[in-house]
Write a protein that holds these residues in place. Structure first.
Motif, mmCIF file in Angstrom:
data_model
loop_
_atom_site.group_PDB
_atom_site.id
_atom_site.type_symbol
_atom_site.label_atom_id
_atom_site.label_comp_id
_atom_site.label_asym_id
_atom_site.label_seq_id
_atom_site.Cartn_x
_atom_site.Cartn_y
_atom_site.Cartn_z
ATOM 1 N N LEU A 202 -10.788 -9.461 -11.300
ATOM 2 C CA LEU A 202 -10.903 -8.400 -12.298
ATOM 3 C C LEU A 202 -12.176 -8.512 -13.142
ATOM 4 O O LEU A 202 -12.682 -7.508 -13.639
ATOM 5 C CB LEU A 202 -9.684 -8.418 -13.227
ATOM 6 C CG LEU A 202 -8.335 -8.079 -12.584
ATOM 7 C CD1 LEU A 202 -7.200 -8.349 -13.561
ATOM 8 C CD2 LEU A 202 -8.307 -6.628 -12.132
ATOM 9 N N TYR A 307 -10.915 -9.209 -0.151
ATOM 10 C CA TYR A 307 -9.568 -8.652 -0.003
ATOM 11 C C TYR A 307 -9.524 -7.778 1.256
ATOM 12 O O TYR A 307 -10.512 -7.124 1.599
ATOM 13 C CB TYR A 307 -9.210 -7.766 -1.199
ATOM 14 C CG TYR A 307 -8.767 -8.484 -2.454
ATOM 15 C CD1 TYR A 307 -7.604 -8.113 -3.106
ATOM 16 C CD2 TYR A 307 -9.510 -9.521 -3.002
ATOM 17 C CE1 TYR A 307 -7.187 -8.747 -4.268
ATOM 18 C CE2 TYR A 307 -9.111 -10.166 -4.154
ATOM 19 C CZ TYR A 307 -7.946 -9.778 -4.790
ATOM 20 O OH TYR A 307 -7.541 -10.409 -5.936
ATOM 21 N N LYS A 387 -5.075 -5.737 -0.679
ATOM 22 C CA LYS A 387 -4.762 -4.472 -1.345
ATOM 23 C C LYS A 387 -3.667 -3.824 -0.504
ATOM 24 O O LYS A 387 -3.878 -3.535 0.674
ATOM 25 C CB LYS A 387 -5.999 -3.575 -1.407
ATOM 26 C CG LYS A 387 -5.727 -2.165 -1.916
ATOM 27 C CD LYS A 387 -6.980 -1.303 -1.821
ATOM 28 C CE LYS A 387 -6.696 0.149 -2.184
ATOM 29 N NZ LYS A 387 -7.900 1.011 -2.029
ATOM 30 N N ASN A 427 -3.569 -12.845 -6.032
ATOM 31 C CA ASN A 427 -4.575 -11.884 -5.579
ATOM 32 C C ASN A 427 -3.957 -10.731 -4.793
ATOM 33 O O ASN A 427 -3.944 -10.720 -3.561
ATOM 34 C CB ASN A 427 -5.656 -12.586 -4.742
ATOM 35 C CG ASN A 427 -6.573 -13.429 -5.605
ATOM 36 O OD1 ASN A 427 -6.574 -13.309 -6.826
ATOM 37 N ND2 ASN A 427 -7.346 -14.283 -4.985
ATOM 38 N N ILE A 429 -3.617 -6.287 -5.078
ATOM 39 C CA ILE A 429 -3.824 -4.977 -5.695
ATOM 40 C C ILE A 429 -2.796 -4.032 -5.083
ATOM 41 O O ILE A 429 -2.768 -3.853 -3.865
ATOM 42 C CB ILE A 429 -5.241 -4.437 -5.424
ATOM 43 C CG1 ILE A 429 -6.314 -5.420 -5.894
ATOM 44 C CG2 ILE A 429 -5.429 -3.075 -6.113
ATOM 45 C CD1 ILE A 429 -7.715 -5.077 -5.388
ATOM 46 N N CYS A 431 -1.119 -0.207 -4.601
ATOM 47 C CA CYS A 431 -1.711 1.130 -4.577
ATOM 48 C C CYS A 431 -0.694 2.150 -4.058
ATOM 49 O O CYS A 431 0.155 1.828 -3.231
ATOM 50 C CB CYS A 431 -2.954 1.131 -3.686
ATOM 51 S SG CYS A 431 -3.933 2.643 -3.792
ATOM 52 N N SER A 445 3.383 -8.932 -9.267
ATOM 53 C CA SER A 445 2.151 -8.172 -9.051
ATOM 54 C C SER A 445 1.566 -7.752 -10.390
ATOM 55 O O SER A 445 2.262 -7.220 -11.256
ATOM 56 C CB SER A 445 2.414 -6.955 -8.167
ATOM 57 O OG SER A 445 3.446 -6.145 -8.698
ATOM 58 N N THR A 447 -1.756 -6.122 -10.876
ATOM 59 C CA THR A 447 -2.733 -5.043 -10.976
ATOM 60 C C THR A 447 -2.377 -3.956 -9.971
ATOM 61 O O THR A 447 -1.892 -4.240 -8.879
ATOM 62 C CB THR A 447 -4.182 -5.542 -10.765
ATOM 63 O OG1 THR A 447 -5.098 -4.472 -11.000
ATOM 64 C CG2 THR A 447 -4.398 -6.075 -9.366
ATOM 65 N N ARG A 449 -3.426 0.381 -8.831
ATOM 66 C CA ARG A 449 -4.233 1.586 -8.999
ATOM 67 C C ARG A 449 -3.557 2.534 -9.983
ATOM 68 O O ARG A 449 -2.351 2.773 -9.917
ATOM 69 C CB ARG A 449 -4.428 2.263 -7.654
ATOM 70 C CG ARG A 449 -5.589 1.682 -6.840
ATOM 71 C CD ARG A 449 -6.913 2.305 -7.240
ATOM 72 N NE ARG A 449 -6.770 3.748 -7.158
ATOM 73 C CZ ARG A 449 -6.783 4.432 -6.016
ATOM 74 N NH1 ARG A 449 -6.963 3.810 -4.859
ATOM 75 N NH2 ARG A 449 -6.640 5.741 -6.033
ATOM 76 N N ASP A 483 -5.874 -0.335 -12.397
ATOM 77 C CA ASP A 483 -7.123 -0.289 -11.636
ATOM 78 C C ASP A 483 -7.557 1.174 -11.584
ATOM 79 O O ASP A 483 -6.865 2.019 -11.026
ATOM 80 C CB ASP A 483 -6.851 -0.846 -10.232
ATOM 81 C CG ASP A 483 -8.073 -0.834 -9.323
ATOM 82 O OD1 ASP A 483 -8.928 0.065 -9.474
ATOM 83 O OD2 ASP A 483 -8.160 -1.690 -8.430
ATOM 84 N N CYS A 506 -10.369 -2.518 -16.905
ATOM 85 C CA CYS A 506 -10.042 -2.502 -15.476
ATOM 86 C C CYS A 506 -11.152 -3.178 -14.680
ATOM 87 O O CYS A 506 -12.229 -3.454 -15.210
ATOM 88 C CB CYS A 506 -9.893 -1.048 -15.010
ATOM 89 S SG CYS A 506 -11.326 -0.002 -15.381
#
Length: 750
Positions: A202, A307, A387, A427, A429, A431, A445, A447, A449, A483, A506
């Protein structure tokens, strides 16, 4: 008479703090106290069902902001005053309750601090309740309803015990934070962000391959892109290798036949390893694979984190059920069933495709094995994290698996466990995960989007993007670090997007094509060591912007606040006149006023726009603040309750660093501003100590600015005398920090 904060139903009205919020509350609605003045609202039905719609009562003449799932994957905000304006799939409703200010609009300065008097806020939050998930919706007669559904015809009930959470408070941001903490403890299905480990990527500048290549990403393309950044003097420290690296097959694409729109969403995964593009011969004749590629790009381009993208169910269409390597995960072809709420809003082409062709879903009992096998292979290849996309697809696949909440819980628990076992620093992300099934199943989790994709070729989406991420962060920002997605540094709106990312708290990353960069923009975001000046919290609309429409009312600027370690920051954005919200028709007056937004809109900024000012003030503060405007370069000093004016054209922005003025002695007043050539200038101020002299620890390099009431006698940087400039009219003191080293020690002597 004692007025309790706990919501109660009396005489057919839902009352909070003695104020009526809902009228005409039906007899089957009941309230059960929760904690600290909060309560759950439930309902009884005469029949058992997997889906209920209950009337809560009538909501009229009350300002609100709500967040709703407009398209199955994403939330957007809606502003209104009555129940009829609340869309289906609403997942958060914040009401402003109380008397209007007695000051007229012309009394701008006087009314700014008084504007919040006699007001309080009510949060109405539909939550998960066992196997059921709740949303809000309105009716044309202003009824507020809650929908209570399991997503599996076999999972039924006749009673919603804790479907809707209601709480109140004087500060809307504290209210949401406290409520999420209460719910996290009570429900036990998710965690507040403060208890989570946030990913280290981040704080570093990044590059995502998506817009640069889409699914045509290749090892050579990645190297070319990283080299073009390096040639310009700014190298990403984290990389997302997006969709296009996996082994997949699409049974429905026929050679020589016209392409069906969206047919790519029927593509399915055939293996957990990289596809042929990422293993084979290089252009120089040598062989390579994913592991060798990652080793090469880390060694040659200084990457700290790589990632890889994948979908929560493997790929958009899940797993290919006939694939031999994947049969051990018991994939089964199922056909999604969307909630009436999704169908009642905006249908998505991706869902149309997978509804027709099905999804190869992984057996929930085997999902950990799938994640662990893939992630351990990636980790062994040097990958640092993933991700995980297309998450809300699970809400349509709950039938036969205990419902949407149950299957989401199993997948998320397995994902969290695999991330913990295979990657350092949490690690991950997330979405396309905006449904409450995912939000309130997020234990680890940290972080996710915050809005629909940045759309480089959609001019009407740019303002909506910034407005959406800031409003969505009201809810998301208490559970994850939002994010705000990638953007393009060489885009016509790069300044607009870059400034927003700088104050959003972000990650900052772009998806530039190789050789297509604007390094002037990037240098306002990225320090020489590749780190960014990330603010402490998630950027959210200021309190006076919560209940106005910054996209379509034709008159309101969007102000977004945040805090750094020792300074506040307010970004101001003109989001009017460039686009319209989905599912919202422009009013005739809005259409007329939109013509005027082509010139400019004027607003005001105050230190009071920054919430939690006490976190950056102390006993020796004077009560005044230095306000530095990034684009205009102006420095102003104002009292806490005073304002400065700003005027902006459409798609223009300004960033104000707000720094409390402190006394060194009765003659010297001082406030650090930070690196004034960086969008988030104040993020560079790490420490400021007032003794006989002023000593500052600063991060990064460049022109460091501060407010000083008098001219210093000397300035030192890392114990060496350094030239400085001083403007006696404004009090702006500037010192040039050289590029060596990440941190600088500044001493200012009077």
């Amino acid at each position: 008479m004692t007025i309790t904060a706990t919501p109660v139903i009396k005489n057919g009205c839902l009352t909070v703090r003695g104020k009526v919020v809902l009228t005409g509350v039906p007899e089957n609605i009941f309230v059960s106290p929760a904690n600290a003045g909060s309560a759950f609202v439930g309902a009884n039905s005469t029949a058992s069902s997997s889906r209920h719609v209950f009337n809560l009562g009538v909501l009229e003449d009350c300002k609100f902001v709500c967040l709703f799932i407009a398209k199955i994957w994403w939330m957007i905000p809606r502003i209104g005053k009555s129940g009829s304006e609340i869309p289906m799939e609403t997942q958060m409703l914040l009401l402003e309750v109380g008397e209007e200010s007695v000051f007229s609009a012309s009394d701008v300065e006087a009314s700014f601090e008084a504007a919040n008097e006699n007001k309080f806020y009510v949060l109405v939050l539909p939550v998960l309740d066992g196997a059921f998930r709740t949303t809000l919706q309105g009716t044309p007669s202003n009824d507020l309803q809650f929908c209570y559904e399991s997503g599996d015809p076999e999972i039924q009930t006749s009673e919603a015990l804790e479907g809707v959470f209601v709480n109140s408070g004087d500060n809307p941001f504290e209210l949401i934070k406290d409520s999420i903490k209460i719910l996290a403890k009570h429900k036990g299905t998710f965690s507040h962000l403060e208890t989570k480990k946030t990913p280290a990527h981040l704080d570093w500048f990044g590059w995502c391959t998506w817009d640069a290549f889409y699914t045509e990403v290749t090892p050579n393309g990645i190297k070319e892109g990283l080299q073009s950044f390096k040639d310009g003097g700014i190298s990403p420290k984290f990389l997302i290798i997006d969709d296009g690296w996996q082994e997949t097959e699409n049974e429905y694409r026929k050679e020589g036949e016209p392409e069906i729109e969206g047919i790519q969403c029927a593509t399915r995964l055939t293996g957990i390893k990289e596809n042929s593009k990422f293993k084979g011969e290089e252009s120089d004749g040598s062989t390579t694979n994913l592991k060798e590629l990652i080793h090469h790009i880390k060694e040659n381009y200084g990457l700290k984190y790589v990632y890889m993208w994948h979908a929560l169910v493997g790929y958009w269409g899940g797993l290919l059920t006939s694939s031999e390597p994947l049969k051990k995960y018991n994939p089964k072809l199922v056909y999604p069933v969307q909630s009436p709420g999704n169908i009642g809003n905006i249908r998505d082409i991706a869902m149309d495709i997978v509804e027709k062709y099905g999804v190869g879903i992984i057996d929930p009992e085997k999902i950990f094995d799938f994640y662990n096998d893939m992630h351990s292979y990636l980790a062994d290849s040097g990958v640092d994290g993933v991700k995980v996309d297309v998450q809300n697809i699970l809400e349509t696949l709950g039938s036969g698996y205990g419902g949407r909440v149950s299957i989401t819980k199993k997948y998320h628990e397995a994902l969290d466990e695999s991330i913990e076992q295979n990657f350092k620093d949490n690690n991950l992300i997330c979405c396309m995960c905006h449904n409450s099934d995912s939000i309130f199943s997020s234990k680890n989790s940290a972080t996710a989007r915050a809005s629909e994709d940045f759309m480089p070729n959609e001019p009407t989406f740019q303002t909506l993007h910034i407005a959406s991420v800031s409003f969505n962060s009201l809810l998301l920002g208490e559970v994850v670090v939002p994010d705000w997605d990638m953007f393009h540094s060489n885009h016509s709106t790069a300044e607009f997007h870059g400034a927003a990312r700088a104050i959003g708290g972000c990650p900052v990353y772009v998806s530039d094509k190789p050789g297509k960069h604007d390094f002037k923009i990037l240098r306002k975001l990225v320090l020489p060591d590749g780190s960014v000046l990330r603010a402490r919290y998630s950027g959210r609309p200021t309190r006076d912007c919560l209940f106005v429409d910054p996209v379509m009312d034709g008159k309101s600027l969007l102000k977004i606040w945040n805090l750094n370690k020792l300074t506040g920051v307010v970004g101001v954005f003109n989001c009017q006149g460039a686009g319209t919200w989905p599912m919202k028709q422009p009013l005739e007056s809005t259409e007329n006023s939109a013509k005027t937004t082509a010139t400019s809109i004027t607003g005001r900024v105050s230190p009071l726009d920054v919430e939690f000012l006490d976190e950056i003030t102390s006993e020796n503060c004077t009560g005044d603040f230095a306000i530095y405007a990034f684009n205009s370069g102006s420095l102003t000093t104002v009292a806490k309750n005073k304002t400065v004016e700003v005027s902006l054209d459409v798609l223009q922005c300004e960033i104000f660093t707000v720094s409390p003025i402190k006394e060194l002695n009765e003659n010297v007043k001082f406030a650090p501003i930070g690196l004034i050539n960086m969008y988030n200038s104040g993020g560079a101020v790490v420490e400021c100590i007032y003794n006989d002299t002023i000593t500052i620890k600063a991060k990064g390099a460049g022109l460091f600015g501060a407010y000083s009431s008098v001219k210093p006698s000397s300035c030192k940087v890392d114990n060496k005398n350094e030239d400085f400039t001083y403007g006696s009219e404004t009090g702006l003191l500037t010192i040039n920090l050289q590029t060596e080293g990440s941190f600088k020690d500044i001493e200012i002597v009077y």
